[in-house]
Design a protein around this motif. Structure first.
Motif, PDB file in Angstrom:
ATOM      1  N   ARG A 310       0.838  -1.200   0.000  1.00 17.18           N
ATOM      2  CA  ARG A 310       0.000   0.000   0.000  1.00 17.18           C
ATOM      3  C   ARG A 310       0.874   1.253   0.000  1.00 17.18           C
ATOM      4  N   ALA A 311       1.962   1.202   0.778  1.00 14.94           N
ATOM      5  CA  ALA A 311       2.854   2.367   0.846  1.00 14.94           C
ATOM      6  C   ALA A 311       3.411   2.696  -0.533  1.00 14.94           C
ATOM      7  N   GLY A 312       3.729   1.641  -1.305  1.00 13.42           N
ATOM      8  CA  GLY A 312       4.229   1.858  -2.664  1.00 13.42           C
ATOM      9  C   GLY A 312       3.201   2.558  -3.529  1.00 13.42           C
ATOM     10  N   LEU A 313       1.938   2.133  -3.413  1.00 12.79           N
ATOM     11  CA  LEU A 313       0.869   2.744  -4.208  1.00 12.79           C
ATOM     12  C   LEU A 313       0.621   4.195  -3.768  1.00 12.79           C
ATOM     13  N   TYR A 314       0.632   4.425  -2.455  1.00  6.75           N
ATOM     14  CA  TYR A 314       0.381   5.781  -1.956  1.00  6.75           C
ATOM     15  C   TYR A 314       1.502   6.730  -2.381  1.00  6.75           C
ATOM     16  N   TYR A 315       2.734   6.222  -2.304  1.00  9.34           N
ATOM     17  CA  TYR A 315       3.888   7.049  -2.694  1.00  9.34           C
ATOM     18  C   TYR A 315       3.731   7.485  -4.152  1.00  9.34           C
ATOM     19  N   HIS A 348       9.638   6.162   7.048  1.00  6.82           N
ATOM     20  CA  HIS A 348       9.210   7.437   7.604  1.00  6.82           C
ATOM     21  C   HIS A 348      10.086   8.574   7.060  1.00  6.82           C
ATOM     22  N   PHE A 349      11.388   8.289   7.012  1.00  8.37           N
ATOM     23  CA  PHE A 349      12.350   9.248   6.471  1.00  8.37           C
ATOM     24  C   PHE A 349      12.018   9.556   5.005  1.00  8.37           C
ATOM     25  N   GLN A 350      11.745   8.507   4.229  1.00  7.85           N
ATOM     26  CA  GLN A 350      11.419   8.715   2.809  1.00  7.85           C
ATOM     27  C   GLN A 350      10.121   9.514   2.650  1.00  7.85           C
ATOM     28  N   ALA A 351       9.160   9.257   3.533  1.00  3.71           N
ATOM     29  CA  ALA A 351       7.894  10.001   3.467  1.00  3.71           C
ATOM     30  C   ALA A 351       8.141  11.485   3.752  1.00  3.71           C
ATOM     31  N   LYS A 352       9.096  11.765   4.650  1.00  4.29           N
ATOM     32  CA  LYS A 352       9.418  13.166   4.950  1.00  4.29           C
ATOM     33  C   LYS A 352      10.055  13.857   3.748  1.00  4.29           C
ATOM     34  N   LEU A 353      10.966  13.153   3.093  1.00  2.40           N
ATOM     35  CA  LEU A 353      11.594  13.740   1.903  1.00  2.40           C
ATOM     36  C   LEU A 353      10.537  14.042   0.847  1.00  2.40           C
ATOM     37  N   LEU A 354       9.627  13.094   0.659  1.00  4.33           N
ATOM     38  CA  LEU A 354       8.573  13.289  -0.332  1.00  4.33           C
ATOM     39  C   LEU A 354       7.683  14.466   0.067  1.00  4.33           C
ATOM     40  N   GLY A 355       7.388  14.545   1.367  1.00  2.00           N
ATOM     41  CA  GLY A 355       6.578  15.662   1.871  1.00  2.00           C
ATOM     42  C   GLY A 355       7.259  16.998   1.602  1.00  2.00           C
ATOM     43  N   ALA A 356       8.588  17.028   1.772  1.00  2.00           N
ATOM     44  CA  ALA A 356       9.335  18.267   1.519  1.00  2.00           C
ATOM     45  C   ALA A 356       9.290  18.620   0.033  1.00  2.00           C
ATOM     46  N   GLU A 357       9.365  17.613  -0.820  1.00  2.00           N
ATOM     47  CA  GLU A 357       9.255  17.870  -2.268  1.00  2.00           C
ATOM     48  C   GLU A 357       7.902  18.484  -2.599  1.00  2.00           C
ATOM     49  N   LEU A 358       6.873  17.925  -1.983  1.00  2.00           N
ATOM     50  CA  LEU A 358       5.524  18.432  -2.223  1.00  2.00           C
ATOM     51  C   LEU A 358       5.417  19.883  -1.744  1.00  2.00           C
ATOM     52  N   ALA A 359       5.948  20.148  -0.558  1.00  2.00           N
ATOM     53  CA  ALA A 359       5.887  21.517  -0.019  1.00  2.00           C
ATOM     54  C   ALA A 359       6.612  22.489  -0.954  1.00  2.00           C
ATOM     55  N   LEU A 360       7.764  22.062  -1.488  1.00  2.00           N
ATOM     56  CA  LEU A 360       8.509  22.940  -2.404  1.00  2.00           C
ATOM     57  C   LEU A 360       7.727  23.160  -3.689  1.00  2.00           C
ATOM     58  N   ALA A 361       7.074  22.093  -4.169  1.00  2.00           N
ATOM     59  CA  ALA A 361       6.274  22.233  -5.391  1.00  2.00           C
ATOM     60  C   ALA A 361       5.118  23.205  -5.166  1.00  2.00           C
ATOM     61  N   ARG A 362       4.622  23.266  -3.935  1.00  2.00           N
ATOM     62  CA  ARG A 362       3.522  24.175  -3.613  1.00  2.00           C
ATOM     63  C   ARG A 362       4.020  25.576  -3.281  1.00  2.00           C
ATOM     64  N   GLY A 363       5.350  25.760  -3.313  1.00  2.00           N
ATOM     65  CA  GLY A 363       5.898  27.066  -2.967  1.00  2.00           C
ATOM     66  C   GLY A 363       5.813  27.371  -1.484  1.00  2.00           C
ATOM     67  N   GLU A 364       5.931  26.312  -0.653  1.00  2.00           N
ATOM     68  CA  GLU A 364       5.887  26.494   0.801  1.00  2.00           C
ATOM     69  C   GLU A 364       7.188  25.991   1.439  1.00  2.00           C
TER      70      GLU A 364
END
Ligand SMILES: [Zn+2]
Length: 497
Positions: A310-315, A348-364
């Protein structure tokens, strides 16, 4: 991958047949430094290819496996200190969904995204990398090159690039390289059956001593056998360069008998599932594929799947929604991913990196920095992905001085990191330090072995020095030194031909 290089191969190959060329050496085996030069020549073309991908997150993942294998090869005496010193030992990732990996002269290694996406665990990936690493350490490459006789290195480089392009895209290669030349070239450059068996044997030892699960080797063989049965060589170009002969399969089976039999397959780790999902998403960036990835994550039966799957699909869903610029939806998938990953430090670490990418894409950028706050870089590989995400966030958030300082520390010991120089250039630009930004751009080109482009940027920097107001004496002297070094490198490169 390498579609652009087809043209290069097409231009070079027919001309080469008619021209008398300077010899490679005295006919004896190529020296390690000549092999490295040839590798650099090929790498320079790969860096220019639009499908060349420097993805720090996947890069850290592959690099961590690669370093473990190299350490093991060293311990086993397969990798000599001389070879370690002379060669590049660099893994280059190609944005290609086909399953392929290839060893190049000089210690360069190519890996397609399709391979990372198709393997079920890091042990299977390690088995392929260990096999390819062994082609390098056993000096197989130099032996096939020697078979080419007295041909110029630039011609051999072009042949290798042409063969790579043909392997990657058989249809186009057939159309563009006339008269079946692609097949002929590839035939000449293939490893022999004995070399393949040796790379299996040595690679198996290297990977198991590095602590990878031997079942990874078996699992990868099974995947290749299955693709072989369906004659699926367009999706698996790896099979064309590494045919599964009966001897290889027999060797594999006898090795398997030495291992204590284990009926349980290797458990899918959440981290691998996530990064394989990343590779799939990066290899399939078209809108239709992104939509399909979202639908797959939304599928009703996902609740019944094991958490790792599931984590793979969500990612992949986070990435897909991000690619479609549906940021709210991406945020929702990220929330689900974070919940799943809570008890798995790596995931968890990988999810944080992905979250940071998303935040940067949103200009945050502030949100990205908050997510990465207190995260330890030691948890995955070199921490390059973590540093680069922070650097981008600092620059976006108006803290480009912090970004520049951290990047300088990183680059001091890794001057060949082109993306690092690129980020440093952006940080300098944000500070209004144009001269330093232009010099950092020059370093991007040096790192990618494109000295002519580097010279252009250095000349632009010198022009700025002549016309600019404020004088940066330290930078001026660096520019001066680097200009002379790059001129020298250009002259050496001209002599290589
Ligand atoms: Zn092989």
């Amino acid at each position: 991958m390498l579609a652009g290089l087809l043209v290069f191969a097409q231009i070079v190959l027919p001309a080469a047949a008619q021209t008398a060329l300077p010899a490679l050496g005295d006919g004896a085996e190529m020296s390690t430094s000549s092999e490295r030069q040839l590798g650099d020549r090929i790498a320079r073309e790969l860096y220019r290819d639009p499908d060349y991908l420097d993805d720090p997150i996947l890069g850290d993942y592959v690099q961590a496996i690669w370093l473990r294998l190299m350490a093991s090869a060293r311990q086993r005496g397969e990798l000599s200190p001389e070879l370690q010193e002379r060669f590049a030992w660099e893994v280059v990732i190609g944005r290609d969904r086909s399953v392929n990996a290839f060893a190049l002269p000089g210690g360069y290694m190519g890996v397609h995204l399709g391979l990372i996406a198709v393997v079920s665990n890091e042990d299977e990936l390690a088995s392929v990398l260990a096999h390819e690493l062994s082609h390098v350490t056993q000096r197989h490459i130099v032996r096939i090159i020697s078979r080419q006789g007295q041909q110029a290195p630039w011609l051999i480089g072009a042949m290798i690039l042409g063969a790579l392009a043909a392997a990657s895209n058989p249809g186009a290669a057939g159309a563009m390289i006339v008269g079946g030349q692609a097949a002929a070239v590839q035939g000449q450059l293939n490893f022999s059956r004995d070399m393949e068996r040796e790379a299996d044997r040595v690679g198996y030892g290297v990977m198991t001593q590095a602590g990878f699960d031997a079942r990874g080797f078996v699992g990868m063989f099974e995947k290749l056998q299955q693709a072989n049965r369906f004659n699926d060589t367009s999706a698996f170009p790896y099979l064309r360069s590494h045919p599964l002969t009966t001897e290889r399969i027999a060797d594999m089976q006898s090795r398997q008998q030495l291992q204590p039999r284990s009926a349980t397959p290797i458990a899918l780790t959440m981290t691998h599932a996530m990064l394989a999902g990343r590779a799939r998403a990066l290899a399939n960036p078209e809108v239709d594929s992104l939509r399909a990835a979202l639908l797959q994550a939304q599928g009703q039966d996902t609740a019944a799947l094991p958490p790792a799957r599931r984590a793979g699909l969500y990612y992949a869903a986070v990435q897909a929604a991000m690619g479609l610029r549906e940021f709210e939806q991406a945020q929702q998938w990220l929330g689900r991913l974070q919940n799943l990953a809570t008890d798995h430090p790596q995931a968890h670490f990988q999810a944080k990196l992905l979250g940071a990418e998303l935040a940067l894409a949103r200009g945050e950028p502030a949100r990205a920095l908050a997510l990465l706050e207190g995260v330890a870089p030691g948890i995955a590989g070199s921490g390059r992905a973590l540093l680069f995400l922070r650097a981008r966030a600092w620059t976006q958030a108006g803290q480009s001085r912090e970004a520049a300082e951290q990047l300088q520390v990183w680059l001091a010991s890794r001057p060949r990191d082109a993306l690092g120089w690129q980020l440093l250039s952006t940080a300098y630009t944000a500070q209004g330090q144009t001269l330093r930004a232009v010099r950092a751009e020059a370093e991007v080109h040096v790192a990618r072995l494109d000295y002519a482009a580097a010279r252009d940027r250095l000349r632009a920097a010198q022009e700025l020095l002549r016309t600019g107001g404020a004088v940066d004496h330290i930078e001026a002297s660096i520019i001066d030194t680097r200009s002379r070094q790059v001129e020298l490198l250009l002259r050496e490169q001209a002599l290589e031909r």
